[in-house]
Design a protein around this motif. Structure first.
Motif, PDB file in Angstrom:
ATOM      1  N   ALA A  52       0.679  -1.115   0.380  1.00 53.94           N
ATOM      2  CA  ALA A  52       0.138  -0.491   0.042  1.00 53.94           C
ATOM      3  C   ALA A  52       0.910   1.288  -0.212  1.00 53.94           C
ATOM      4  O   ALA A  52       0.776   2.423  -0.720  1.00 53.94           O
ATOM      5  N   VAL A  53       1.751   0.741   0.756  1.00 57.90           N
ATOM      6  CA  VAL A  53       2.902   2.363   0.405  1.00 57.90           C
ATOM      7  C   VAL A  53       3.198   2.578  -0.459  1.00 57.90           C
ATOM      8  O   VAL A  53       2.981   3.573  -0.734  1.00 57.90           O
ATOM      9  N   ARG A  54       3.978   1.546  -1.257  1.00 58.68           N
ATOM     10  CA  ARG A  54       4.900   1.793  -2.621  1.00 58.68           C
ATOM     11  C   ARG A  54       3.054   2.353  -3.604  1.00 58.68           C
ATOM     12  O   ARG A  54       4.224   3.046  -4.514  1.00 58.68           O
ATOM     13  N   ARG A  55       2.684   2.029  -3.183  1.00 62.90           N
ATOM     14  CA  ARG A  55       1.128   2.479  -4.220  1.00 62.90           C
ATOM     15  C   ARG A  55       0.746   3.945  -3.782  1.00 62.90           C
ATOM     16  O   ARG A  55       0.611   4.462  -5.111  1.00 62.90           O
ATOM     17  N   SER A  56       1.366   4.536  -3.048  1.00 63.24           N
ATOM     18  CA  SER A  56       0.610   5.995  -2.709  1.00 63.24           C
ATOM     19  C   SER A  56       1.706   6.256  -2.640  1.00 63.24           C
ATOM     20  O   SER A  56       1.651   7.700  -3.779  1.00 63.24           O
ATOM     21  N   LEU A  57       3.013   6.010  -2.578  1.00 65.05           N
ATOM     22  CA  LEU A  57       4.347   7.261  -3.073  1.00 65.05           C
ATOM     23  C   LEU A  57       4.490   7.050  -4.439  1.00 65.05           C
ATOM     24  O   LEU A  57       4.635   7.999  -4.752  1.00 65.05           O
ATOM     25  N   ARG A  58       4.251   6.377  -4.992  1.00 63.88           N
ATOM     26  CA  ARG A  58       4.147   6.214  -7.109  1.00 63.88           C
ATOM     27  C   ARG A  58       2.907   7.208  -6.709  1.00 63.88           C
ATOM     28  O   ARG A  58       3.513   8.651  -8.124  1.00 63.88           O
ATOM     29  N   HIS A  59       1.464   7.477  -6.414  1.00 62.46           N
ATOM     30  CA  HIS A  59       1.054   8.196  -6.893  1.00 62.46           C
ATOM     31  C   HIS A  59       1.895  10.160  -6.281  1.00 62.46           C
ATOM     32  O   HIS A  59       1.333  10.957  -6.983  1.00 62.46           O
ATOM     33  N   LEU A  60       1.616   9.920  -5.542  1.00 65.61           N
ATOM     34  CA  LEU A  60       2.615  11.457  -5.087  1.00 65.61           C
ATOM     35  C   LEU A  60       4.206  11.916  -4.849  1.00 65.61           C
ATOM     36  O   LEU A  60       4.071  13.106  -5.543  1.00 65.61           O
ATOM     37  N   ASP A  61       4.463  10.788  -5.846  1.00 64.61           N
ATOM     38  CA  ASP A  61       5.066  11.556  -6.702  1.00 64.61           C
ATOM     39  C   ASP A  61       5.177  11.766  -7.920  1.00 64.61           C
ATOM     40  O   ASP A  61       5.887  13.095  -8.594  1.00 64.61           O
ATOM     41  N   GLY A  62       4.524  11.223  -8.870  1.00 62.67           N
ATOM     42  CA  GLY A  62       3.447  11.292 -10.360  1.00 62.67           C
ATOM     43  C   GLY A  62       3.344  13.281  -9.380  1.00 62.67           C
ATOM     44  O   GLY A  62       3.586  14.175 -10.525  1.00 62.67           O
ATOM     45  N   LEU A  63       2.774  13.421  -8.045  1.00 62.58           N
ATOM     46  CA  LEU A  63       1.879  14.754  -8.327  1.00 62.58           C
ATOM     47  C   LEU A  63       2.902  15.944  -7.968  1.00 62.58           C
ATOM     48  O   LEU A  63       3.603  17.203  -8.679  1.00 62.58           O
ATOM     49  N   ILE A  64       4.106  15.888  -6.999  1.00 62.73           N
ATOM     50  CA  ILE A  64       5.079  16.360  -6.420  1.00 62.73           C
ATOM     51  C   ILE A  64       6.098  17.020  -8.043  1.00 62.73           C
ATOM     52  O   ILE A  64       6.581  17.621  -7.993  1.00 62.73           O
ATOM     53  N   GLY A  65       6.229  15.863  -8.385  1.00 56.33           N
ATOM     54  CA  GLY A  65       6.627  15.769  -9.917  1.00 56.33           C
ATOM     55  C   GLY A  65       6.494  17.046 -10.809  1.00 56.33           C
ATOM     56  O   GLY A  65       7.499  17.574 -11.918  1.00 56.33           O
ATOM     57  N   THR A  66       5.380  16.562 -11.260  1.00 54.95           N
ATOM     58  CA  THR A  66       4.801  18.287 -11.970  1.00 54.95           C
ATOM     59  C   THR A  66       5.589  19.589 -11.546  1.00 54.95           C
ATOM     60  O   THR A  66       4.896  20.549 -12.157  1.00 54.95           O
ATOM     61  N   LEU A  67       5.411  19.614  -9.348  1.00 53.40           N
ATOM     62  CA  LEU A  67       5.694  21.068  -9.480  1.00 53.40           C
ATOM     63  C   LEU A  67       7.105  21.621 -10.617  1.00 53.40           C
ATOM     64  O   LEU A  67       8.074  20.853 -10.562  1.00 53.40           O
ATOM     65  N   PRO A  68       6.918  22.598 -10.620  1.00 62.71           N
ATOM     66  CA  PRO A  68       7.538  23.331 -10.850  1.00 62.71           C
ATOM     67  C   PRO A  68       8.953  23.421 -10.155  1.00 62.71           C
ATOM     68  O   PRO A  68       9.605  23.409  -9.275  1.00 62.71           O
ATOM     69  N   PRO A  69      10.395  23.931 -10.880  1.00 61.65           N
ATOM     70  CA  PRO A  69      11.789  24.048  -9.537  1.00 61.65           C
ATOM     71  C   PRO A  69      11.383  25.218  -8.420  1.00 61.65           C
ATOM     72  O   PRO A  69      10.684  25.717  -9.130  1.00 61.65           O
ATOM     73  N   ALA A  70      12.018  25.457  -8.013  1.00 64.08           N
ATOM     74  CA  ALA A  70      12.225  26.257  -6.807  1.00 64.08           C
ATOM     75  C   ALA A  70      12.166  27.614  -7.910  1.00 64.08           C
ATOM     76  O   ALA A  70      13.424  28.252  -7.741  1.00 64.08           O
ATOM     77  N   ARG A  71      11.728  28.692  -6.838  1.00 64.99           N
ATOM     78  CA  ARG A  71      11.413  30.153  -7.663  1.00 64.99           C
ATOM     79  C   ARG A  71      12.362  30.741  -6.556  1.00 64.99           C
ATOM     80  O   ARG A  71      12.690  30.349  -5.033  1.00 64.99           O
ATOM     81  N   HIS A  72      13.013  31.590  -7.011  1.00 69.31           N
ATOM     82  CA  HIS A  72      14.106  32.541  -6.098  1.00 69.31           C
ATOM     83  C   HIS A  72      13.010  33.294  -5.220  1.00 69.31           C
ATOM     84  O   HIS A  72      12.362  34.172  -6.040  1.00 69.31           O
ATOM     85  N   ALA A  73      13.125  33.649  -4.181  1.00 71.90           N
ATOM     86  CA  ALA A  73      12.195  33.852  -2.738  1.00 71.90           C
ATOM     87  C   ALA A  73      13.368  35.431  -2.665  1.00 71.90           C
ATOM     88  O   ALA A  73      13.354  35.024  -1.356  1.00 71.90           O
ATOM     89  N   SER A  74      12.578  36.167  -3.011  1.00 65.57           N
ATOM     90  CA  SER A  74      13.589  37.467  -2.540  1.00 65.57           C
ATOM     91  C   SER A  74      12.571  38.230  -3.041  1.00 65.57           C
ATOM     92  O   SER A  74      12.250  38.709  -4.386  1.00 65.57           O
ATOM     93  N   GLY A  75      13.263  40.107  -1.675  1.00 64.27           N
ATOM     94  CA  GLY A  75      12.586  41.223  -2.642  1.00 64.27           C
ATOM     95  C   GLY A  75      13.049  41.614  -3.626  1.00 64.27           C
ATOM     96  O   GLY A  75      12.498  42.409  -4.313  1.00 64.27           O
ATOM     97  N   ALA A  76      14.501  41.193  -4.849  1.00 64.09           N
ATOM     98  CA  ALA A  76      15.187  41.804  -5.453  1.00 64.09           C
ATOM     99  C   ALA A  76      14.118  41.016  -6.460  1.00 64.09           C
ATOM    100  O   ALA A  76      14.436  41.607  -8.180  1.00 64.09           O
ATOM    101  N   VAL A  77      13.266  39.985  -6.602  1.00 63.89           N
ATOM    102  CA  VAL A  77      13.268  39.573  -8.034  1.00 63.89           C
ATOM    103  C   VAL A  77      11.491  39.675  -7.834  1.00 63.89           C
ATOM    104  O   VAL A  77      10.656  39.602  -8.331  1.00 63.89           O
ATOM    105  N   TRP A  78      11.417  40.492  -6.794  1.00 62.50           N
ATOM    106  CA  TRP A  78       9.086  40.463  -6.516  1.00 62.50           C
ATOM    107  C   TRP A  78       8.841  41.848  -7.889  1.00 62.50           C
ATOM    108  O   TRP A  78       7.435  41.263  -8.561  1.00 62.50           O
ATOM    109  N   PRO A  79       9.818  42.558  -8.553  1.00 59.79           N
ATOM    110  CA  PRO A  79       9.361  43.027  -9.333  1.00 59.79           C
ATOM    111  C   PRO A  79       8.710  42.118 -10.886  1.00 59.79           C
ATOM    112  O   PRO A  79       8.317  42.449 -11.920  1.00 59.79           O
ATOM    113  N   THR A  80       9.562  41.259 -10.859  1.00 64.07           N
ATOM    114  CA  THR A  80       9.839  40.644 -12.032  1.00 64.07           C
ATOM    115  C   THR A  80       9.434  39.317 -12.011  1.00 64.07           C
ATOM    116  O   THR A  80       8.906  38.798 -13.196  1.00 64.07           O
ATOM    117  N   ASP A  81       9.665  38.807 -11.056  1.00 66.32           N
ATOM    118  CA  ASP A  81       8.735  37.402 -10.285  1.00 66.32           C
ATOM    119  C   ASP A  81       6.939  37.103 -10.173  1.00 66.32           C
ATOM    120  O   ASP A  81       6.167  37.912  -9.038  1.00 66.32           O
TER     121      ASP A  81
END
Length: 343
Positions: A52-81
């Motif tokens: 059961a754990v393996r089945r859940s991990l496969r599904h969750l892996d698919g969900l998180i795998g679709t997330l884009p790369p981590a974006r830079h969080a700072s005041g410097a990128v606030w105007p452009t991001d």
């Protein structure tokens, strides 16, 4: 591409790939069992739970795998991001709000060599409908209904040294959430059994009292009231129904096995219990939703929104971010900022 795929795209032999995959499954199994150690006492728990754990991990892996790369969080990128601009009201809010996170501060304390932290930024997302100015067909309407989206309660609870490490931890935390859903079902079953057993005891006591009205010296001399046959029949029917409901729950001696099955049922069908949706919206600089047909200036955003069982009715948006150590505000500054509204 999912986490398990990333883990297996290595130059080592396939044996090493399988070992990595099994390591993740083993850690997931350990986390689930840690939530309720008694599951270990159930017959065949490891084989059933691992599947059961393996089945859940496969599904969750698919969900998180679709997330884009981590974006830079700072005041410097606030105007452009566009996303950072939408999440925070002003450039200075980025460092101020993220520096409040105890988990983020602890990460940098524990990782002195890390220049940045990869983290999950979670926020409550609030949609409001208000009246305001809106341009329609070249005409500005002052009483148009507008939808605004705001983000509050910024929190960072999970950090990692790398993007991969962070995603791996997210998957395991989501697995824990699924396991807790299964354990909540177990608790509900236990409570239901207790109620039914108490009800059975009361019904039998009431039945005995009614039956005793029809026996003894009172019936000989006519001093005792006769038992109501209709009431007796109703009580007997209720006792039968009560017994049937208890039978559906199984024997107490089989409770551990039933607990294991309830947890596994949730883990076997993670899609039915893990609600993460993708929202496509266009927002202007004031976080007002702009229709796709409008010519007004707006940025397209993909917002990932989760419904947390512990917070019914609340929508939590989340994103992966990178936060630099140099942007972390010192603790005295945070204390001063916290006190400022009270002065």
């Amino acid at each position: 591409m999912g986490i398990l795929s990333w883990l297996t795209r290595r130059k080592e032999a396939r044996v090493a790939d399988d070992a990595l995959d099994d390591t993740l499954v083993r850690e997931g199994l350990d986390r689930v069992v840690k939530l309720n150690p008694q599951l270990r006492l159930a017959s065949g728990y490891e084989r059933r739970l691992t599947r059961a754990v393996r089945r859940s991990l496969r599904h969750l892996d698919g969900l998180i795998g679709t997330l884009p790369p981590a974006r830079h969080a700072s005041g410097a990128v606030w105007p452009t991001d566009a996303c950072i601009h939408a999440y925070f009201a002003a450039p200075a809010d980025v460092a101020h709000l993220l520096s409040r996170s105890e988990e983020l501060r602890r990460f940098f304390d524990d990782q002195p060599g890390a220049d940045e932290a990869f983290a999950v930024l979670g926020m409550e997302m609030i949609e409001r409908r208000t009246l305001g100015a809106k341009q329609e067909g070249g005409i500005v309407r002052r009483d148009a209904v507008r939808t605004t989206i705001s983000f509050t309660d910024h929190q960072v609870r999970i950090c990692g040294r790398t993007d991969l490490e962070l995603r791996r931890e997210i998957v395991l935390r989501m697995l824990e959430q699924l396991a807790m859903e299964g354990l909540a079902r177990v608790a509900a079953t236990v409570a239901q059994r207790d109620v039914l057993e108490q009800e059975r005891a009361l019904l039998k006591t009431r039945l005995q009292l009614l039956e005793r009205q029809g026996v003894g010296m009172g019936q000989v001399v006519g001093g005792a009231a006769s038992a109501d046959p209709g009431e007796l029949a109703r009580l007997q029917a209720q006792i039968v129904e009560n017994a049937q409901n208890l039978a559906k729950l199984g024997l107490r001696s089989d409770a551990l096995q039933q607990d294991l099955e309830q947890v596994c049922e949730v883990l076997d069908d993670p899609a039915a219990h893990m609600d993460v949706t993708l929202r496509h919206v266009r927002l202007d600089a004031m976080n007002v939703v702009v229709d796709a047909t409008s010519s007004a200036r707006a940025q397209a955003l993909d917002l990932r929104v989760a419904r947390v069982p512990a917070l019914p009715g609340q929508l939590r948006a989340f994103d992966l971010v990178r936060f630099a150590r140099r942007d972390l505000l010192p603790m005295p500054s945070m204390i001063d900022e916290a006190r400022r509204p009270l002065i």
